[in-house]
Design a protein around this motif. Structure first.
Motif, PDB file in Angstrom:
ATOM      1  N   HIS A  54      20.397 -14.125  30.454  1.00 31.81           N
ATOM      2  CA  HIS A  54      20.237 -14.270  28.997  1.00 31.81           C
ATOM      3  C   HIS A  54      18.773 -14.621  28.728  1.00 31.81           C
ATOM      4  O   HIS A  54      18.452 -15.776  28.428  1.00 31.81           O
ATOM      5  N   ASP A 105      24.483 -17.446  33.999  1.00 31.67           N
ATOM      6  CA  ASP A 105      24.382 -17.954  32.631  1.00 31.67           C
ATOM      7  C   ASP A 105      23.200 -18.902  32.465  1.00 31.67           C
ATOM      8  O   ASP A 105      23.282 -19.880  31.713  1.00 31.67           O
ATOM      9  N   LYS A 122      28.229  -5.880  25.422  1.00 30.73           N
ATOM     10  CA  LYS A 122      28.832  -7.132  25.911  1.00 30.73           C
ATOM     11  C   LYS A 122      29.959  -7.541  24.976  1.00 30.73           C
ATOM     12  O   LYS A 122      29.744  -7.679  23.774  1.00 30.73           O
ATOM     13  N   GLY A 173      23.607 -10.497  30.294  1.00 29.71           N
ATOM     14  CA  GLY A 173      24.935 -10.945  29.880  1.00 29.71           C
ATOM     15  C   GLY A 173      25.016 -11.134  28.382  1.00 29.71           C
ATOM     16  O   GLY A 173      25.974 -11.710  27.887  1.00 29.71           O
ATOM     17  N   HIS A 225      23.958 -11.706  35.423  1.00 27.90           N
ATOM     18  CA  HIS A 225      24.406 -12.278  34.142  1.00 27.90           C
ATOM     19  C   HIS A 225      23.262 -13.101  33.561  1.00 27.90           C
ATOM     20  O   HIS A 225      23.230 -14.325  33.668  1.00 27.90           O
TER      21      HIS A 225
HETATM   22 ZN   LIG Z   1      26.734 -15.690  29.467  1.00 27.94          ZN
END
Ligand SMILES: [Zn+2]
Length: 418
Positions: free
Chosen positions: A65, A317, A180, A107, A63
């Motif tokens: 970014h 995250d 997503k 993610g 996940h």
């Molecule tokens: Zn996320």
């Protein structure tokens, strides 16, 4: 084809098996041979004497970014110009490789096409970075989580199956690997765990249908039990959070455990409580209580999913001010401390299981796998936290090529072997 051999290493192969002393031969971009004990004469191969260090698969984040630039708020994510944004994301890609992550499953991208460009530049060898499954922006609905009332925001706001279908087809044409979606909302009131499902089932079904037709994957932010069930029913491959999965949702996940993955993505509340002060983030009592409750609930759920044999993957995250890029390996420690994983199981989740999500021959130290490897100073099975220290990585290899060349080995030898 160049050859490199790692000798005198303790091999963690990623399957969850105990480490063993051995040697590993790399030919081209693949692992050619894994042996227990000594390997004997390897001819012209460049030799890396591990001196007893650990050789393990590169880490995989489920996940990621890369285009979230350690922002303090959701509104800050796209505050830079698009041009500068891409360059900053490229810096993050390099940083992740420096920290031992050789594969990342996105993610969500902060901008359309940003991750596609990043992935392609990495694959072309133009910039250093992990293998990347490139995602769309997160697709949400009006009033759903991520709809912050700005057009050029990190979310794409859509309503109705037709709108989702069209956006997914356009994203497939642009070359993304993953759609997503955000089927569940994020409680912002006093109860952070309030059941709240924002997308309708026909919207999720439309996304999954395009994914099947075009050979893409679907990743979903799903906290509520209902959102988890909608995702499982419609064929979403990876479910993020799954915070409030009830027994029925867990049974459904278990029944589909051969094809579905869960990633708790708990870095934000955990990072806030454990490291927020370090990054200059203050937390009021209300927010602290919410974070504590979330950690407690997610921990219970993930411990249960682990027992049920569902693949639970690290990936937390990272990309926010109090949860920045580079801290990603903290997830493995979290799995051990909070979810009941052994250190070997946590490593397996971040390697073999992550490789299954990537759907590429990565995450294992076995003959035939791509040579994405870490030479680690120390034994992560006795102290999982050492994986959070990039200085511990004596060598980082991706596709059989060193990103970090081990010291003490003559660069000329290794360069000649490439
Ligand atoms: Zn996320």
């Amino acid at each position: 084809m160049g050859e490199t051999v790692f000798t005198n290493v303790s091999v963690i192969d990623g399957t969850g098996a105990k480490p063993f002393d051995g040697a590993v031969l790399i030919r081209g971009d693949r692992i050619a041979e894994v042996v227990r004990g000594d390997i004997g004469d390897c001819g012209e191969a460049a030799i890396v004497d591990g001196g007893g260090a650990t050789l393990m698969p590169g880490l995989i984040d489920a996940h990621a970014h890369l285009s979230f630039l350690d922002a303090a708020t959701l509104g800050d994510i796209n505050s830079l110009s698009a041009e500068r944004h891409v360059l900053e994301a490229a810096k993050n890609a390099r940083k992740m490789l420096d920290h031992g992550f050789t594969s990342m499953f996105s993610g969500s991208s902060a901008r359309d096409n940003l991750e596609v460009a990043l992935r392609d530049a990495i694959n072309a060898g133009d910039i250093p970075g992990p293998r990347l499954k490139a995602a769309t922006r997160q697709m949400t609905v009006t009033g759903g989580f991520g709809d912050i009332g700005q057009d050029d925001a990190y979310s794409l706001v859509l309503d109705g199956p037709e709108a989702f279908r069209k956006a997914c087809r356009a994203a497939a044409r642009a070359g993304v690997d993953t759609f997503k979606i955000v089927p569940s909302a994020q409680g912002t009131g006093p109860d952070p765990l309030a059941e709240d499902t924002a997308m309708s089932e026909d919207e999720v079904a439309a996304v999954c249908a395009v994914a099947r037709q075009r050979g893409r994957m679907v990743a979903a932010h799903a906290r509520s039990a209902e959102a988890v069930k909608i995702c499982v029913r419609n064929g979403v491959q990876i479910i993020y959070h799954a915070t409030l999965a009830d027994d029925e949702a867990k049974d459904m996940l278990e029944a589909e455990r051969h094809r579905v993955f869960v990633a708790p993505a708990m870095g934000l509340p955990y990072g806030r409580l454990t490291e927020g002060a370090k990054y200059g983030v203050t937390t009021d009592d209300f927010t602290r209580a919410r974070a504590e409750r979330e950690i407690e609930t997610v921990s219970r759920t993930m411990a249960d999913l682990r027992k049920r044999g569902i693949r639970v993957l690290p990936g937390g995250d990272y990309g926010f001010k109090w949860n920045p890029h580079g801290r990603n390996a903290r997830d493995l420690a979290m799995f051990v401390e909070l979810f009941g994983f052994s250190t070997l199981e946590a490593i397996q989740a971040a390697t073999q299981a992550g490789g299954e999500l990537m759907n590429e021959p990565v995450g294992l130290v076995t003959a035939g796998s791509l040579a994405d490897l870490l030479l680690v100073d120390g034994d992560p099975t006795s102290d999982i936290s050492i994986l959070q220290e990039p200085g511990r990585f004596r060598a980082i290899m991706k596709d059989g090529t060193f990103h970090k060349v081990p010291e003490g080995n003559r660069r000329a030898d290794l360069a000649a072997a490439e």
